[in-house]
Design an enzyme around this catalytic site. Structure first.
Site, short mmCIF file in Angstrom:
data_model
loop_
_atom_site.label_atom_id
_atom_site.label_comp_id
_atom_site.label_asym_id
_atom_site.label_seq_id
_atom_site.Cartn_x
_atom_site.Cartn_y
_atom_site.Cartn_z
N THR A 150 -49.06 13.13 6.26
CA THR A 150 -49.43 14.47 6.74
C THR A 150 -48.97 14.57 8.20
OG1 THR A 150 -51.66 13.64 7.17
CG2 THR A 150 -51.31 14.83 5.12
N LYS A 176 -51.36 6.10 4.47
CA LYS A 176 -51.21 7.25 5.36
C LYS A 176 -52.49 7.40 6.18
CE LYS A 176 -52.38 11.09 4.95
NZ LYS A 176 -53.51 11.99 5.38
N THR A 187 -57.43 12.44 3.68
CA THR A 187 -57.25 11.65 4.87
C THR A 187 -56.59 10.33 4.63
OG1 THR A 187 -58.57 12.43 6.58
CG2 THR A 187 -58.90 10.12 6.15
N GLU A 273 -53.48 10.52 15.51
CA GLU A 273 -52.97 11.80 16.02
C GLU A 273 -52.91 11.81 17.53
OE1 GLU A 273 -53.98 14.95 12.51
OE2 GLU A 273 -55.53 14.47 13.96
N ASN A 395 -55.13 19.24 16.87
CA ASN A 395 -56.35 19.62 16.17
C ASN A 395 -56.89 21.00 16.52
OD1 ASN A 395 -57.21 17.40 14.31
ND2 ASN A 395 -56.75 16.26 16.19
N SER A 400 -55.95 30.06 12.53
CA SER A 400 -55.43 30.92 11.45
C SER A 400 -55.04 32.28 12.00
CB SER A 400 -56.52 31.10 10.41
OG SER A 400 -57.24 29.89 10.27
#
Lengths: 400, 400
Positions: A150, A176, A187, A273, A395, A400
């Site tokens: 991802t 992952k 996740t 991340e 994050n 949206s």
């Protein structure tokens, strides 16, 4: 090629009798998003799964299969959509996936595991997945290791050979992350395949034991996603005698298997991340292993510790404060602390040290915290990463 | 002026018989760093303290005083240096501070509490502090409320009047945060003074009870610092009759006191390091209050939830995932979730909603999460803030 004991790391390849492939089935643009692994014979299977109450449909279904029959022959995997929090429809979609794979490969659908990672709460685009299954082949390529990515910047791979009863066997793992729960994503997934001949019960006991000191000791935010799953498939294609806990080579296998799990766990943490470095905490001389692991995990999980390391700040007070807030037993008047081998606190006495030198060492890709609790003889490790601007960016930027 | 029940918020002022002052004693440049509060008579005292094993010298010492005698007449407070992890010398330094205050004010040193916040592991600059004590006066100014600030952007103040037996009494509180452990700093302090006549035992029971639903329900990183302390001093200078749990006005006092504690707790969360907004989680219909509070606190403590709100992202999957990872009892098939009064999930069914509209509402200074667990009739609240670039900047930029 790194050599440790009786096993050797080597370039990634599938063990004897395992096949794999990956394709893009239009869940996202331009990158593979669907893959599988397949064993020419039903493989002994072991798994560990999320403890999140909202267990996703594919995780729930695969857990059930492995618990019932201890056998898998194929695992289908996708990214982008997690098929989590999708109710009864989610479970029906998993069934449709299993049946499509079953039909295509001519194997029972009860031997088909499914793993998904991605957006929580969205329905699986089943039609696209079914079209993708149609395109998957039985190859030896590594596309599946990228199909599950991802926000991961790179695939997490580890492959070792280990001698079992005079034969060279292979253990191949991939995973992952990316070091934490992905925005809207869910996740951690890891898959290990091996051609060693071993029974599922033995494999399950090993996986459960070793997960507690590997995958369960990485953290970026302490969260446990709805789709977490680690699966191991052993197909015995090396044609060695059945490996049991009494076999002379059992410990060799255990060490090699542990190495693969630990390597994948560390790779997930290092590619967290936004991360710029891997942070390792070693807690020594604890009362027992559980406490050592708890303390180590609390430290690599602290936002303050993580932010300090992003800034290459030898800010040991934050480590002390995090340690003190855990329920772990020790004498506050007698702990030692080192950062990258620089002793900063001895018997709870702050030492004078060269800040510039220590700060410079913290700029490297790996930071090692060593703590001595003088409370027993147990040790524990945990791995995390630093907290960076990019973490926040990744994050927060899915607005949206 | 906000009116709620039988008490009224009003502009900050000290209760009858309380005095205060603050000065700069050169612990830092250009801002007050040392202050005190003083009661003209010994005040009934109650406190709650850090549970961190590395309890700082001033916290340890003040806790001892309050536990032994339940009386304080003065509290000395400083920022910049926490006098934490400073061993025996740290305790001797606290003694010197107490003796200096005792001598200056002509009160027993056993009535002098001390509170420090700042760098962990550094010795207290005692000479500067003693010079500062020499300069402190018995005034009615509010400088002390700024002397304890570290990365706080503003002082946290709350002052209410409440009618007790027909007289108007005052409860005045102030606190420092800033919403979390400060870089190298340690940490949350709050002081409440009142002229109500109440015994220490009653006050202590109330403070302990109310802390669990106020200060213990804020989080920015879940850490518990070495210096955390909340003190309340009641000097009875309003000359009302002694307030006991049987008094008709006891509940009025309790409500007003609760309001002050909750207001200060929310102000600390809202002024968290780098924060742009306050995040409130309300968990309703839980099995019991402890579980409701635990779930609420887990949600406002999640980095993923916090980052999503920085990005005004109505990413409810992260809230669900965090809830599911708690040990709290509920049926995963039956929860409701709203964001800022927009119902997004009902009976665990994701609803179609206007993303743009909800995202716009998340741009405000306060985000409210409402969860219904359908598991009982208990409720719990918690407060936190968003996770921002500035959080990382503040906490990574102290590189030595």
């Amino acid at each position: 090629m790194k050599e440790t004991g009786n096993f050797k790391e080597k370039k990634f390849s599938w063990p004897t009798g395992f096949y794999s492939d990956g394709v893009n089935c239009d869940l996202r643009k331009g990158r593979p998003d669907l893959g599988w692994i397949f064993s020419k014979t039903p493989a002994q299977a072991a798994g560990v799964y999320t403890t999140n109450k909202f267990c996703a449909a594919p995780t729930k279904s695969t857990k059930q299969l492995v618990s019932d029959k201890h056998l898998l022959q194929c695992v289908l995997m996708n990214s982008v959509i997690a098929n989590s929090f999708t109710g009864h429809k989610g479970l029906l979609d998993v069934q449709s996936e299993q049946e499509a794979v079953s039909e295509k490969l001519g194997i029972p659908s009860s031997l088909v595991g499914v793993a998904s990672t991605g957006l929580i709460g969205a329905p699986l685009p089943l039609k696209k997945i079914l079209t993708g299954i149609d395109q998957l082949k039985l190859t030896k390529n590594t596309t599946a290791t990228r199909a599950i990515m991802t926000t991961d910047l790179q695939p997490k791979l580890c492959c070792v050979t280990v001698n079992i009863a005079g034969k060279s066997c292979t253990i191949t793992g991939f995973a992952k992350g990316s070091g934490m729960i992905h925005p809207k994503m869910a996740t951690m997934l890891a898959f290990i395949t091996t051609d060693v001949a071993i029974e599922a019960a033995t494999l399950q006991a090993l996986l459960t034991e070793l997960t507690s000191s590997t995958f369960n000791q990485i953290t970026v935010d302490g969260d446990t996603s709805t789709n977490d799953m680690v699966l191991t498939l052993a197909n015995g294609a090396s044609e060695t005698a059945l490996l049991t806990s009494k076999s002379p080579d059992f410990n060799n296998f255990k060490k090699a298997y542990h190495h693969v799990l630990k390597s994948l766990a560390q790779q997930i943490a290092a590619d967290g991340e936004g991360a710029t470095k891997l942070v390792e905490a070693n807690v020594n001389a604890a009362k027992n292993k559980a406490e050592a692991q708890k303390a180590a995990k609390a430290i690599v999980g602290s936002n303050l510790v993580k932010a300090a390391f992003f800034g290459a700040d030898p800010n040991w007070g934050r480590i002390i404060s995090t340690l003190g807030a855990t329920p772990v037993a020790f004498d506050p008047e007698n702990i030692d602390l080192s950062l990258n081998n620089h002793l900063l606190v001895q018997h709870s006495e702050p030492l004078v040290f060269n800040r510039e030198e220590v700060s410079k060492s913290l700029q490297s890709k790996k930071v090692i915290i060593d703590l001595n609790l003088h409370a027993g003889d147990a040790a524990g490790q945990a791995w995390g990463c630093d907290l960076t601007y990019d973490y926040v960016k990744i994050n927060a930027s899915y607005s949206s």
